[in-house]
Scaffold this motif. Structure first.
Motif, PDB file in Angstrom:
ATOM      1  N   CYS A   1      27.573  29.443  26.035  1.00 45.16           N
ATOM      2  CA  CYS A   1      27.936  29.681  27.431  1.00 45.16           C
ATOM      3  C   CYS A   1      27.041  30.778  28.017  1.00 45.16           C
ATOM      4  CB  CYS A   1      29.398  30.105  27.521  1.00 45.16           C
ATOM      5  SG  CYS A   1      29.903  30.462  29.213  1.00 45.16           S
TER       6      CYS A   1
ATOM      7  N   CYS B   1      29.689  33.753  28.979  1.00 44.84           N
ATOM      8  CA  CYS B   1      30.462  34.568  28.013  1.00 44.84           C
ATOM      9  C   CYS B   1      29.961  34.420  26.570  1.00 44.84           C
ATOM     10  CB  CYS B   1      31.939  34.223  28.095  1.00 44.84           C
ATOM     11  SG  CYS B   1      32.385  32.702  27.248  1.00 44.84           S
TER      12      CYS B   1
ATOM     13  N   CYS C   1      32.747  25.308  28.595  1.00 40.23           N
ATOM     14  CA  CYS C   1      33.172  26.452  27.812  1.00 40.23           C
ATOM     15  C   CYS C   1      34.695  26.519  27.779  1.00 40.23           C
ATOM     16  CB  CYS C   1      32.608  27.741  28.414  1.00 40.23           C
ATOM     17  SG  CYS C   1      33.106  29.207  27.502  1.00 40.23           S
TER      18      CYS C   1
ATOM     19  N   CYS D   1      35.877  30.509  28.778  1.00 42.25           N
ATOM     20  CA  CYS D   1      35.946  31.088  30.140  1.00 42.25           C
ATOM     21  C   CYS D   1      36.013  30.040  31.240  1.00 42.25           C
ATOM     22  CB  CYS D   1      34.763  32.030  30.382  1.00 42.25           C
ATOM     23  SG  CYS D   1      33.213  31.168  30.768  1.00 42.25           S
TER      24      CYS D   1
ATOM     25  N   PHE E   1      33.563  27.877  32.098  1.00 40.57           N
ATOM     26  CA  PHE E   1      32.257  27.495  32.646  1.00 40.57           C
ATOM     27  C   PHE E   1      31.986  26.011  32.392  1.00 40.57           C
ATOM     28  CE2 PHE E   1      27.782  26.607  31.720  1.00 40.57           C
ATOM     29  CZ  PHE E   1      27.189  26.973  32.917  1.00 40.57           C
TER      30      PHE E   1
HETATM   31 ZN   LIG Z   1      32.159  30.910  28.689  1.00 44.03          ZN
END
Ligand SMILES: [Zn+2]
Length: 179
Positions: free
Chosen positions: A8, A11, A31, A34, A36
Motif C-alpha cells: 500500500c 500505509c 488494502c 487502510c 486504499f
Molecule cells: Zn493501506
C-alpha cells in the motif's frame, strides 16, 4: 497482472486482489488495512492533429522511451485537474513551440503505454489549427525532430496504435470533408 503495487502506497501493508465493488467488476489491488484502492484507471492524454495550409499533418520523432525514435502526434499526459483542451495546447507549445487552437474533437482512442498491458491510456485528439502568432515549428521537450507529412506520406514507423488510429480517422474525415 497487477504488477504495479505490492504494498500500500499509503500505509505499507501488503495489498490483496479482488473484484470490487461487486463480483462482476474488475479485479483491483486493495488494502485491507487502510482501505486504499488502486483503481488503475486509463490515464488520460491529450494531443493535436495539426494541419498546415497545404493539408499536411505535424508529427514528431520521440526523443524518449517508450517508442523512442518513432513518429508520434504531439501531445502528452494531462496534469491533475487539467482540461484536455488546455492540456493539448500546453503540450503543443512545449513540444513544437506552436500556439494552436482546436477546430474539432477528432476522437477518443484507447491504448496501452509501452509494453505493459496494465498501463492503459485514454488518448484524446483534437483537430487544430496554428495561430498566426506562431513561428516555425521547433522540436523540444520530448520531441527530437518534427516533420510535416501529406496524408499519403505518413511514415509507417508510428509510436503507438492510438496514433495509427487517430491518423486513419483524420484521413477519412478529410476525404469526406467533415471539417
Ligand atoms: Zn493501506
Amino acid at each position: 497482472m497487477f504488477g504495479h503495487y505490492q504494498f500500500c502506497p499509503r500505509c505499507r501493508a501488503e495489498l490483496s486482489t479482488r473484484r470490487f465493488p461487486s463480483d462482476t467488476d474488475a479485479e483491483r489491488r486493495m488494502c485491507d488495512s487502510c482501505g486504499f484502492i488502486y483503481w488503475n484507471n486509463s490515464r488520460p492524454t491529450a494531443g493535436g492533429v495539426v494541419e498546415d495550409s497545404q493539408g499536411r499533418v505535424l508529427l514528431g520523432r520521440r526523443g524518449i522511451a517508450p517508442s523512442k525514435g518513432l513518429w508520434d502526434l504531439p501531445g502528452g499526459f494531462l496534469e491533475p485537474g487539467e482540461h484536455p483542451e488546455a492540456g493539448f495546447v500546453r503540450e503543443l507549445l512545449e513540444e513544437t513551440g506552436l500556439h494552436v487552437e482546436p477546430i474539432a474533437l477528432l476522437g477518443f482512442y484507447m491504448d496501452q503505454y509501452g509494453d505493459d498491458p496494465n498501463e492503459h491510456t485514454l488518448n484524446i485528439f483534437y483537430w487544430c489549427r496554428v495561430l498566426e502568432t506562431s513561428g516555425e515549428a521547433l522540436a523540444s521537450d520530448d520531441m527530437a525532430e518534427l516533420g510535416w507529412f501529406a496524408p499519403g506520406d505518413i511514415p509507417s514507423d508510428l509510436a503507438f496504435q492510438n496514433v495509427v488510429d487517430a491518423l486513419a480517422d483524420w484521413k477519412a474525415k478529410k476525404r469526406y470533408g467533415t471539417s
